[in-house]
Design an enzyme around this catalytic site. Sequence first.
Site, short mmCIF file in Angstrom:
data_model
loop_
_atom_site.label_atom_id
_atom_site.label_comp_id
_atom_site.label_asym_id
_atom_site.label_seq_id
_atom_site.Cartn_x
_atom_site.Cartn_y
_atom_site.Cartn_z
N ASN A 112 0.70 0.77 5.86
CA ASN A 112 1.40 0.03 4.80
C ASN A 112 2.24 -1.03 5.49
OD1 ASN A 112 4.20 0.82 2.58
ND2 ASN A 112 2.83 -0.93 2.56
N GLY A 113 1.99 -2.29 5.17
CA GLY A 113 2.74 -3.38 5.77
C GLY A 113 1.85 -4.56 6.05
N CYS A 134 0.84 -1.20 0.00
CA CYS A 134 0.00 0.00 0.00
C CYS A 134 0.87 1.24 0.00
CB CYS A 134 -0.88 0.04 1.25
SG CYS A 134 -1.93 -1.40 1.44
N TYR A 169 11.51 -3.29 -7.65
CA TYR A 169 10.27 -3.21 -8.43
C TYR A 169 9.28 -2.16 -7.96
CZ TYR A 169 5.46 -4.53 -9.68
OH TYR A 169 4.16 -4.51 -10.09
N GLY A 181 -0.87 0.86 -5.05
CA GLY A 181 -2.13 0.21 -4.72
C GLY A 181 -3.23 0.74 -5.61
O1 LIG Z 1 6.80 -13.01 -13.57
P1 LIG Z 1 5.54 -12.23 -13.41
O2 LIG Z 1 4.59 -12.90 -12.47
O3 LIG Z 1 4.90 -11.86 -14.69
O4 LIG Z 1 5.88 -10.89 -12.62
C1 LIG Z 1 7.00 -10.11 -12.92
C2 LIG Z 1 6.60 -8.90 -13.72
O5 LIG Z 1 5.62 -8.12 -12.97
C3 LIG Z 1 6.10 -6.82 -12.80
O6 LIG Z 1 5.63 -5.97 -13.83
P2 LIG Z 1 4.24 -5.19 -13.79
O7 LIG Z 1 3.57 -5.38 -15.06
O8 LIG Z 1 3.47 -5.55 -12.55
O9 LIG Z 1 4.62 -3.65 -13.51
P3 LIG Z 1 5.60 -2.64 -14.28
O10 LIG Z 1 4.82 -2.07 -15.42
O11 LIG Z 1 5.93 -1.61 -13.26
O12 LIG Z 1 6.83 -3.35 -14.74
C4 LIG Z 1 7.59 -6.92 -12.89
O13 LIG Z 1 8.17 -5.69 -13.32
C5 LIG Z 1 7.79 -8.00 -13.93
O14 LIG Z 1 7.73 -7.46 -15.24
N1 LIG Z 2 -0.35 -4.46 3.46
C1 LIG Z 2 -0.53 -3.20 3.23
O1 LIG Z 2 0.41 -2.50 2.95
C2 LIG Z 2 -1.90 -2.67 3.43
C3 LIG Z 2 -2.28 -2.63 4.87
C4 LIG Z 2 -3.06 -3.81 5.44
N2 LIG Z 2 -2.22 -4.97 5.62
C5 LIG Z 2 -4.31 -4.15 4.64
O2 LIG Z 2 -4.72 -5.25 4.62
O3 LIG Z 2 -4.94 -3.32 4.02
MG LIG Z 3 7.24 -5.33 -15.25
#
Ligand SMILES: O=P(O)(O)OC[C@H]1O[C@H](OP(=O)(O)OP(=O)(O)O)[C@H](O)[C@@H]1O
Ligand SMILES: NC(=O)CC[C@H](N)C(=O)O
Ligand SMILES: [Mg+2]
Length: 533
Positions: free
Chosen positions: A171-172, A67, A314, A93
């Site tokens: 967040n957490g 989050c 990421y 999020g």
């Molecule tokens: O192996 P997978 O399960 O496919 O997950 C890995 C991918 O997911 C994320 O990208 P995402 O599309 O979520 O976001 P981004 O556009 O910020 O790269 C990450 O950057 C990888 O590209």
């Molecule tokens: N995990 C998060 O960062 C969001 C806060 C909390 N754990 C929720 O369930 O919403």
């Molecule tokens: Mg990606």
Amino acid sequence: MAAAAATPTASSGLIRYAAAAPAHSHHQARCSSARPSLLALRHRAARPAPFDYDGDETGDDHPREECGVFGVVGDPDATSLCYLGLQKLQHRGEEGTGIAAAGEDGTIKLERGLGLVGDVFGADPTRLARLPGHAAIGHVRYSTAGAAASLRNVQPFLAGYRFGQLAVAHNGNLVNYHALRNKLEAQGSIFSTSSDTEVIQHLIATSLSRPLLARICDACERLAGAYSLLFLTADKLLAVRDPFGFRPLVMGRRRNGAVVFASETCALDLIDAAYEREVEPGEVVVVDRRDMSVSSACLVPHRPRKSCVFEHIYFALPNSVVFGHAVHERRSAYGRALAEESPAPTADVVIPVPDSGFYAALGFSQTSGLEFQQGLIRWHYSGRSFIQPSQAIRDLAVKLKLAPVHGVIRGKSVVVVDDSLVRGTTSSKIVRLLRDAGAREVHMRIASPPVIGSCLYGIDTPSEGELISNRMDLEGVRRTIGCDSLAFLSLDKLHSIYGDEAPEFCDACFSRNYPVLPTVPEPVPELVSAFED
Ligand SMILES: O=P(O)(O)OC[C@H]1O[C@H](OP(=O)(O)OP(=O)(O)O)[C@H](O)[C@@H]1O
Ligand SMILES: NC(=O)CC[C@H](N)C(=O)O
Ligand SMILES: [Mg+2]
Ligand code: SF4
């Protein structure tokens, strides 16, 4: 780490993998590996798990998401600034968002909804108008694969108790949530959400300490796991970070003296707030909006710092400074290290997987001397595919999101650099897209180690059974993805990038070295005997 290399295979592995992906949750995986006592098992069988309270069709609603939090105090436009800050944190999020604001009369009002910040607040400006005040906190929520969206779990949470109103944004993820909730329920507490965050409000309300700062310290010292928290009362805004410092939380100030807290510095930049510092791990910062005094206290448990390295890899935006490091600089360093460790000598061109693979690919190109080209175009109207609720939708989302540039790819041997490989969905699709676009060879390079463990601290890495690197060796992953060669950044190399700081980072999803493990909840005696009756 050595690259796996072989002749290309026409792989249908992804489809088989998707069908075989286990439906069990990350939470269940955690509990089973922790060997709960027989009594605890019987207890859980006797009543629904606390997470099931929402009654959604999937029954799969777990507090395991990432989050973003944002807060402003001492500004007449606190609510609008909060709205803008949350927009900037949207990547953290996408499922739900909310803002709680304290008005001049001390009353806290709350507006929240499911969906993106722009949809919840932008589509209906009267929602922001209903939140006047000089102090506000907000939240963007990131739900998990398979989890149902649930309005009641959308934060901030607002509750009234004998000392007034208290709003919280978190967040957490708390790893002793079940144990705390069981205990509180046995004492008569009533919960209205299935989120871990709600226990924090109960612990504050039932604390015998005085004043509020002491109650918050008392409550937080009973929490285990990850928490970057913002609290809002009639006259104060408080920011707290867990003693390990898993999740980021920074503090800044506007020219008019308003104090701002945010998960990432990019949100401070947007509203012209100057970055001052991190909220330190284990620190509680209190801003009193009556005189804008800022004071600070420390939680009693002192832990070695364990900030989440995945934020750099990421999660955070590349223009943010997180845990004292510029995120884009970290990602370039991973790419440079990857090129040293696993070059692709036969390749003609380096292309990034947008968005998060961009800086790592740039680093790879710098060190390898290979030309950097944008061979995949990101369609910007789709969200992050990692966050989509089901495998089938994730598959389509990747296709919608990324399109090959034929002129860059046709007839070439390409190195494709991505930041991480989790389920393998993105890489499999990309290899197929590139081959269809005429690539002669496709070499995948991943700028982080293989993900082999689920995150317990607030990032939705899937259950261990869904992690492709957990299910097969390097060559198996390469074959499933269908690329000519595959290499990950090794964990040792990742550590070497951080040097002396390496021990201050959590890398449990790559190493399974978990800084704090979940507490197995003890059974509540009354409920067990009721079941036995
Ligand atoms: O192996 P997978 O399960 O496919 O997950 C890995 C991918 O997911 C994320 O990208 P995402 O599309 O979520 O976001 P981004 O556009 O910020 O790269 C990450 O950057 C990888 O590209
Ligand atoms: N995990 C998060 O960062 C969001 C806060 C909390 N754990 C929720 O369930 O919403
Ligand atoms: Mg990606
Ligand atoms: S397990 Fe991974 S994602 Fe979770 S806090 Fe540690 S490094 Fe971050």
